[in-house]
Design a protein around this motif. Sequence first.
Motif, PDB file in Angstrom:
ATOM      1  N   PHE A  82       0.824  -1.208   0.000  1.00 48.03           N
ATOM      2  CA  PHE A  82       0.000   0.000   0.000  1.00 48.03           C
ATOM      3  C   PHE A  82       0.859   1.258   0.000  1.00 48.03           C
ATOM      4  N   LEU A  83       1.920   1.282   0.789  1.00 50.75           N
ATOM      5  CA  LEU A  83       2.796   2.458   0.838  1.00 50.75           C
ATOM      6  C   LEU A  83       3.569   2.633  -0.477  1.00 50.75           C
ATOM      7  N   GLY A  84       3.997   1.548  -1.078  1.00 50.92           N
ATOM      8  CA  GLY A  84       4.661   1.632  -2.378  1.00 50.92           C
ATOM      9  C   GLY A  84       3.710   2.127  -3.461  1.00 50.92           C
ATOM     10  N   LEU A  85       2.491   1.623  -3.428  1.00 46.17           N
ATOM     11  CA  LEU A  85       1.473   2.058  -4.382  1.00 46.17           C
ATOM     12  C   LEU A  85       1.145   3.533  -4.195  1.00 46.17           C
ATOM     13  N   SER A  86       1.045   3.965  -2.950  1.00 42.55           N
ATOM     14  CA  SER A  86       0.774   5.377  -2.659  1.00 42.55           C
ATOM     15  C   SER A  86       1.933   6.258  -3.132  1.00 42.55           C
ATOM     16  N   THR A  87       3.153   5.791  -2.933  1.00 46.26           N
ATOM     17  CA  THR A  87       4.320   6.538  -3.405  1.00 46.26           C
ATOM     18  C   THR A  87       4.281   6.688  -4.925  1.00 46.26           C
ATOM     19  N   ASN A  88       3.960   5.605  -5.605  1.00 47.89           N
ATOM     20  CA  ASN A  88       3.857   5.641  -7.055  1.00 47.89           C
ATOM     21  C   ASN A  88       2.781   6.630  -7.501  1.00 47.89           C
ATOM     22  N   PHE A  89       1.644   6.616  -6.825  1.00 47.17           N
ATOM     23  CA  PHE A  89       0.551   7.522  -7.169  1.00 47.17           C
ATOM     24  C   PHE A  89       0.991   8.985  -6.994  1.00 47.17           C
ATOM     25  N   TRP A  90       1.572   9.320  -5.857  1.00 45.56           N
ATOM     26  CA  TRP A  90       1.933  10.711  -5.571  1.00 45.56           C
ATOM     27  C   TRP A  90       3.054  11.209  -6.480  1.00 45.56           C
TER      28      TRP A  90
END
Length: 93
Positions: A82-90
Amino acid sequence: GKHNLWDINSDSEYVEEASAEAATTAATQTRLSRRRQTLKVLQEFGGYLFTGGAATIVDVLVFSILIQSGIWYVFALGISYFLGLSTNFWLSR
């Protein structure tokens, strides 16, 4: 039958001429346009690599930290993903 095909575009007012300079200028503009497109694609690909690489690093680091702190690996995997996905999104915004 009524039109003579050999008289088409033979008017003295209508004459198309091309010079070597105009052709060279057009070819140069085409090359410059292709280079700009290539640079744009490379820039976008570099941004993609940076974003994906940063998200992967965040994912792996968070997963490693959570596993070493004693959290069950399934929960650690979900949180780090989830944190990696959020980083990718931002970073992609």
